[in-house]
Write a protein that holds these residues in place. Structure first.
Motif, PDB file in Angstrom:
ATOM      1  N   ALA A  60      -2.810 -48.777  10.072  1.00 47.20           N
ATOM      2  CA  ALA A  60      -1.865 -47.709   9.727  1.00 47.20           C
ATOM      3  C   ALA A  60      -2.173 -46.453  10.531  1.00 47.20           C
ATOM      4  CB  ALA A  60      -1.931 -47.421   8.231  1.00 47.20           C
ATOM      5  N   PHE A  61      -3.443 -46.138  10.726  1.00 50.77           N
ATOM      6  CA  PHE A  61      -3.778 -44.940  11.489  1.00 50.77           C
ATOM      7  C   PHE A  61      -3.349 -45.087  12.947  1.00 50.77           C
ATOM      8  CE2 PHE A  61      -5.974 -43.736   7.715  1.00 50.77           C
ATOM      9  CZ  PHE A  61      -5.985 -42.348   7.751  1.00 50.77           C
ATOM     10  N   GLN A  62      -3.492 -46.274  13.489  1.00 48.34           N
ATOM     11  CA  GLN A  62      -3.054 -46.453  14.869  1.00 48.34           C
ATOM     12  C   GLN A  62      -1.532 -46.406  14.973  1.00 48.34           C
ATOM     13  OE1 GLN A  62      -3.523 -50.095  17.906  1.00 48.34           O
ATOM     14  NE2 GLN A  62      -5.301 -48.812  17.636  1.00 48.34           N
ATOM     15  N   ALA A  63      -0.853 -47.039  14.020  1.00 45.20           N
ATOM     16  CA  ALA A  63       0.615 -47.017  14.044  1.00 45.20           C
ATOM     17  C   ALA A  63       1.107 -45.571  13.948  1.00 45.20           C
ATOM     18  CB  ALA A  63       1.174 -47.853  12.892  1.00 45.20           C
ATOM     19  N   TYR A  64       0.436 -44.785  13.101  1.00 49.26           N
ATOM     20  CA  TYR A  64       0.793 -43.368  13.002  1.00 49.26           C
ATOM     21  C   TYR A  64       0.556 -42.661  14.341  1.00 49.26           C
ATOM     22  CZ  TYR A  64      -0.142 -38.441  12.535  1.00 49.26           C
ATOM     23  OH  TYR A  64      -0.159 -37.097  12.766  1.00 49.26           O
TER      24      TYR A  64
END
Lengths: 390, 390
Positions: free
Chosen positions: B283-287
């Protein structure tokens, strides 16, 4: 010393005398009781009570004993176990046929008349002043309780206006109570299904939906029903034997995805088992539904969305300086009640704050924010470049 | 009593005498050492050794001390922490610029010359006879070790032919060793990057790829690089300061998905934290990648597939009567060696069985199955209709 704590200590002496009576009522040695009970007080509901924090021999966690003139019991609601596969599970645990009742997605409460007033107890065995207040509005004049002082109603509270779970149903948007079991307060024994349904009809009480009877060797119809419930935004079923000697639960992947989507919004405040179990559960349903490649892709995409999107939304919100909270509304009879109840929530470890107070003809509505410090703090830390705490 | 255990007990007396020497070498009081070390023996590699099962003061878990004529040390490989957000993380932990080296997806080993022979030690501080044997084939005649008896090579073993992790790389399909650090065996101190690279060139040793130097205020280029690595089926980067005073790791979602897909095949044998951390990481990378709605849907679908499909495949296989196993190949110099090594694996709690033995010009190839009893048993139980163990 917290005033509640002081009161507990002062009154614990008196209540210790009741242990022998309580033990006799439940068939447990009083010494055993001493270790596993927690003495609770409740400003709203003045009778002190024990709650069982764990199972003790045959007595379920969540069992409550009110310590009035004589002890009054409300046995805990038993754990209903989950099937992972219907096809083999039905025949393994049930004879000939099962009755499917709708499993609604709210919170489990038990209701009984204690010392002349209705009281609502949560799954864990705590009197909930909010639920008690709302249930009294609805059921105080129902003849069920005076007619059946030894029974309790076990049911699901659903709707948007409660502090625990906010899922609206078309039939009850704000606050609904749907009975699933009627049980003996002292033994915990449930009425057979037909008796329960007759009772509900007689007293005009709302029960969960009976979705029909299914032969144990035809799980396909039942699985299709559960998945249709899921498509309609509903959770699943509790399967019951007519005599109530066996129960099992089974829920739709769509509902599991809603749970995941909700919980991943607060990804660091939910336990890892919460997430893990749901992922495994979905795979067994996807398998049993016999999905083809294309359907499986769709099911996988829905699962992935329920994980990734809420977390990305949370990260984006926190990156833009917002706090991620859960917002809900409570209807309270007075501001004093509202304040006392929110203090009770804080006492239980739930961080809440009132955002807005409005009055209408029916009373006061509080708009409440629930705070999730772990998710907010951790996300801020990661966004600030802190190393992952692995 | 297991013969190994008997040998340990007999020899522990002798080795206790070495504690003072070991403590002196590492700067730890001998009493402290006693509690945290584990004495290991290895049929293949005859020198007994201590391994540190936990950090002890400044000495890392995984540190190994061989108890020959005089103690010989191999300090543990330090934990490299993970960034969740590159944009803030680079500037927070690095000055001006970082060097990105490729992080390869295999297993971490340290190699040094001990009592005249090369020995390969795993992350946890166990001599791995299989890796030792294969590394000797490759590096035994390399002048690095005689020239630098105080140094150790730290690197990744990748490829399909190993017992720990089976990911093939185009540049090394079966068994490759890529150095990422050269460290002092006693202090654990790494050589600065330029010195390491010069050393690798001088001795013709294969290092992990240096992917370039990046200014700390331009994380976008680095993130794009990592995601391109992911598209190519590669894992990610280790970020380093030229002086090696700071390191951090960062990996691509595509690689995380491969890990998930692999681990969900054996969903009940992997720990819940393994799954959970990876979901949050994605999720942090997608963000941070600033994905638009459509790209986010794609990312979510890929994540969902990595969870659902391997579990459904596992359930289908077990439902059709198969056992779900991990299959890999090992190249061994003799059947005696192979048998002894597989016994060593079983001793470590890994359940393996040989499926097929073939011989070629280079020796013997064993086709090995690794068994995952928990996943197989639990799946069979759920398919037989057993209740979920929640």
């Amino acid at each position: 010393v917290h005033p509640l704590r002081a009161a507990e200590e002062g009154r614990a002496m008196d209540t210790d005398r009741s242990l022998a009576q309580v033990g006799a009522g439940l068939g447990i040695a009083p010494e055993k009781l001493k270790k596993c009970k927690e003495l609770c007080f409740n400003e709203e509901f003045s009778i002190p009570y024990f709650r069982f924090k764990h199972d003790v021999e045959h007595v379920e966690k969540g069992t409550v004993v009110f310590l009035g003139q004589k002890p009054e019991f409300m046995r805990g609601f038993p754990k209903i176990r989950r099937l992972m596969t219907l096809s083999a599970g039905l025949g393994r645990h049930f004879k000939d046929r099962v009755i499917a009742e709708e499993k609604m997605n709210g919170y489990n409460v038990r209701i009984a008349m204690v010392a002349g007033s209705l009281v609502a107890v949560t799954r864990g065995g705590l009197v909930c002043p909010y639920t008690t207040e709302n249930i009294r509005h609805r059921l105080a004049s129902n003849a069920f309780f005076p007619d059946n002082p030894g029974l309790m109603l076990c049911g699901e509270v659903v709707g948007l206006m409660n502090p625990y779970q906010t899922k609206s149903y078309p039939e009850e948007k704000e606050f609904g109570f749907f009975v699933f079991d009627i049980r003996d307060r002292l033994s915990g024994k449930p009425l057979p299904l037909a008796d329960k349904e007759a009772m509900l009809r007689k007293y005009g009480l709302q029960g969960v939906k009976n979705l029909g009877t299914f032969p144990v060797n035809d799980s396909k119809k039942l699985l299709a029903l559960v998945r249709r419930l899921g498509d309609d935004g509903r959770e699943g079923v509790v399967l019951k034997d007519a005599s109530m000697s066996q129960q099992a639960k089974y829920t739709a992947n769509q509902s599991t995805n809603s749970d995941l989507e909700y919980a991943f919004t607060f990804f660091s405040d939910y336990g890892q088992p919460f997430f893990y179990r749901r992922l495994v559960r979905e795979a067994f349903q996807a398998y049993e539904a016999g999905l083809n490649d294309e359907q499986l892709e769709k099911e996988a995409a829905a699962l992935g969305r329920s994980i990734l999107l809420p977390m990305v939304r949370t990260i984006r919100a926190i990156a833009s300086g917002k706090e991620v909270t859960e917002d809900f509304e409570l209807r309270v009879p007075s501001m004093d009640f509202g304040d006392a109840f929110l203090e009770h929530m804080e006492h239980l470890g739930v961080r809440v704050s009132v955002q807005k107070i409005t009055e209408d003809a029916d009373g006061i509505v509080l708009r409440v924010k629930r705070h999730y410090p772990s998710t907010n703090d951790k996300t801020r830390a990661y966004l600030a470049g802190e190393f992952c705490q692995e």
